[in-house]
Design an enzyme around this catalytic site. Structure first.
Site, PDB file in Angstrom:
ATOM      1  N   GLN A  74     -12.988 -23.519  21.146  1.00  0.00           N
ATOM      2  CA  GLN A  74     -12.067 -22.569  21.800  1.00  0.00           C
ATOM      3  C   GLN A  74     -10.593 -22.975  21.672  1.00  0.00           C
ATOM      4  OE1 GLN A  74     -12.439 -19.550  24.460  1.00  0.00           O
ATOM      5  NE2 GLN A  74     -10.529 -19.631  23.310  1.00  0.00           N
TER       6      GLN A  74
ATOM      7  N   HIS B 149     -19.741 -14.301  25.312  1.00  0.00           N
ATOM      8  CA  HIS B 149     -19.402 -15.645  25.830  1.00  0.00           C
ATOM      9  C   HIS B 149     -20.189 -15.883  27.107  1.00  0.00           C
ATOM     10  CE1 HIS B 149     -15.995 -16.490  23.102  1.00  0.00           C
ATOM     11  NE2 HIS B 149     -15.984 -15.165  23.024  1.00  0.00           N
TER      12      HIS B 149
ATOM     13  N   HIS C  48     -21.623 -10.359  19.862  1.00  0.00           N
ATOM     14  CA  HIS C  48     -20.523 -11.292  20.204  1.00  0.00           C
ATOM     15  C   HIS C  48     -20.359 -11.367  21.714  1.00  0.00           C
ATOM     16  CE1 HIS C  48     -16.543 -13.225  19.131  1.00  0.00           C
ATOM     17  NE2 HIS C  48     -16.472 -13.072  20.454  1.00  0.00           N
TER      18      HIS C  48
ATOM     19  N   HIS D 268     -14.147 -16.478  15.370  1.00  0.00           N
ATOM     20  CA  HIS D 268     -13.113 -15.640  15.969  1.00  0.00           C
ATOM     21  C   HIS D 268     -11.991 -15.646  14.937  1.00  0.00           C
ATOM     22  CE1 HIS D 268     -15.308 -16.234  19.671  1.00  0.00           C
ATOM     23  NE2 HIS D 268     -14.487 -15.454  20.321  1.00  0.00           N
TER      24      HIS D 268
ATOM     25  N   ASP E  10     -18.478  -9.102  24.142  1.00  0.00           N
ATOM     26  CA  ASP E  10     -17.503 -10.200  24.219  1.00  0.00           C
ATOM     27  C   ASP E  10     -17.445 -10.817  25.623  1.00  0.00           C
ATOM     28  OD1 ASP E  10     -15.646 -12.033  23.361  1.00  0.00           O
ATOM     29  OD2 ASP E  10     -14.037 -10.611  22.989  1.00  0.00           O
TER      30      ASP E  10
ATOM     31  N   GLU F 292      -7.668 -12.742  15.877  1.00  0.00           N
ATOM     32  CA  GLU F 292      -7.626 -11.959  17.124  1.00  0.00           C
ATOM     33  C   GLU F 292      -6.192 -11.973  17.630  1.00  0.00           C
ATOM     34  OE1 GLU F 292     -10.033 -13.313  20.397  1.00  0.00           O
ATOM     35  OE2 GLU F 292      -9.781 -11.446  21.501  1.00  0.00           O
TER      36      GLU F 292
HETATM   37 FE   FE2 Z   1     -14.970 -13.833  21.737  1.00  0.00          FE
END
Ligand code: FE2
Length: 429
Positions: free
Chosen positions: A154, A61, A59, A212, A311, A215
């Site tokens: 997002q 970005h 995971h 996701h 992440d 979270e």
């Molecule tokens: Fe993430």
């Protein structure tokens, strides 16, 4: 037939010692003691060092990485300020800048023994500039790093304008996985609807899903339940992952006693991001402050495949990070309190074999016939590797050494004592 390359005298994660690994044609040809070195193109004496298949980051970005401080720092340290900050940066992104930062990160990742990364890429920019950039990066790094891309809305599939259309366009362009962010939709109902829609898109296109999911520290954020149910309904087991799942940390134990078996039954994998979860969760608490990490040992005990992700590295959400999956595993050991021998070994699995299984990597492993993608660590076993965040002495891709780092060694010149080498870095054995 002689080997192209031989790793001599290795130790394997399962505890076998004195093992030679013979490599031919980019694949592992033999794994046993006493292999013949005659005629081998190259022999690397590992002197008892640990050899593992490469680290896998489940995971990440990559569109945001190494952008720290652009246009400003995250003052509150929260997820929501990070998302707002990323929103400020997005209009100013250029394809060249995203590619340059991503390639720089990939170099760092390879040097740290990472062989594959699943990166989410934001699709809430109508230009899909980051998607185009990371598709180009995926193509360029393919000879030395496997990059898997997740179409990630997002700002919310239903909350952001054009998000669904953009997500579908990104998949048409060749993005590998369907992403989502149900806990960020306007309502719980919208979040559940987004999970259903995203799973249906994945089912129709034969793609994996990685959302996701939950979270948040809100114990009533239960989108993982919907994700498990939709996975079950659509027969997507084995290709769906829930990332973060931090609300599970705060959920009622009775509810979790029902939930975890549902996740296991559905064949949904879990991806925890311990560095980010411990830094971002619990921000609305005074004291005691919640850790926020999902229930890693309990999920593992139920048979759920759990992988770990980095992440973020130097981006709007996290100022630190060094592409080091041993750093990630080290944090997991602590935050999940997996400090027993078995628990620590399982955390090593979570950054290697488990994460590889979640990504569906073919030919990953140490058996003959597997791809000769390997990392030689300055450590005797996986637990020592985590403890020392061991130096990656050699990184191999398809049987070729693509990165090497000198062994770490500290010379001591202590008053009243003969010169010596600091003990913890003395040798692999
Ligand atoms: Fe993430």
């Amino acid at each position: 037939m002689p080997f192209d390359l031989m790793l001599r005298d290795t130790r394997l994660p399962d505890g076998r010692t004195g093992v030679d690994i013979g490599i031919k044609g980019g694949s592992i040809a033999a794994v046993e003691p006493g292999l013949p070195a005659e005629g081998a193109g190259q022999v690397v004496d590992c002197a008892g060092a640990l050899v593992s298949p490469p680290f896998v980051d489940a995971h990440f970005h990559m569109d945001a990485t190494l952008s720290l401080g652009q246009p400003r720092l995250n003052i509150s340290g929260t997820l929501l300020e990070g998302i707002a900050l990323w929103g400020e940066l997005k209009p100013h992104l250029t394809q060249e800048a995203v590619i340059e930062r991503a390639l720089r990160y990939c170099d760092l990742a390879v040097a740290q023994g990472i062989g594959a990364i699943r990166s989410h890429v934001d699709v809430c920019d109508d230009r899909l500039l980051a998607v185009e950039a990371l598709l180009e990066v995926r193509r360029r790094v393919a000879p030395y790093l496997t990059l898997q891309l997740v179409a990630f809305p997002q700002d919310g599939l239903y909350r952001a304008p054009n998000a669904e259309a953009n997500l579908l366009r990104a998949l048409d362009m060749g993005v590998d996985v369907v992403g989502g962010i149900p806990h960020f939709e306007r309502t719980m109902a919208d979040g559940a609807a987004s999970v259903r829609r995203l799973c249906e898109i994945a089912a129709a296109r034969g793609l994996p899903v990685d959302l996701h999911c939950d979270e948040t520290d809100d114990p009533l954020s239960r989108h993982i339940e919907t994700l498990a149910a939709e996975t079950h309904r659509l027969g997507l087991g084995g290709r769906v992952a829930g990332s973060h799942l931090t609300s599970m940390h705060s959920m009622d134990n009775y509810y979790v006693s029902k939930l975890i078996p549902l996740i296991a039954e559905a064949g949904v994998a879990a991806i925890a991001n311990p560095l980010i979860n411990i830094a971002i969760q619990g921000r609305h608490d005074t004291y005691p402050k919640r850790r926020g990490l999902t229930r890693v040992p309990e999920l593992m005990a139920a048979g759920v495949t759990v992988g770990l992700g980095h992440d973020c590295v130097m981006d709007p959400w996290y100022s630190l990070g060094s592409a080091d999956m041993l750093d990630v595993a080290h944090m997991a050991v602590h935050v999940a309190q997996m400090t027993g021998l078995e628990g620590m070994a399982r955390c090593f699995d979570a950054v290697t074999v488990n994460a590889a299984a979640i990504l569906g990597l073919e030919g990953y492993g140490l058996a003959p016939g597997c791809r000769a993608d390997l990392v030689v660590l300055q450590a005797a076993d996986p637990i020592e590797a985590i403890r020392l965040k061991a130096t990656r002495l050699f990184v191999l891709r398809a049987g070729r050494v693509i990165a090497r780092t000198p062994p770490r060694q500290t010379a001591l010149s202590l008053p009243g004592r003969p010169a010596s080498i600091a003990p913890e870095f003395t040798a692999a054995r």
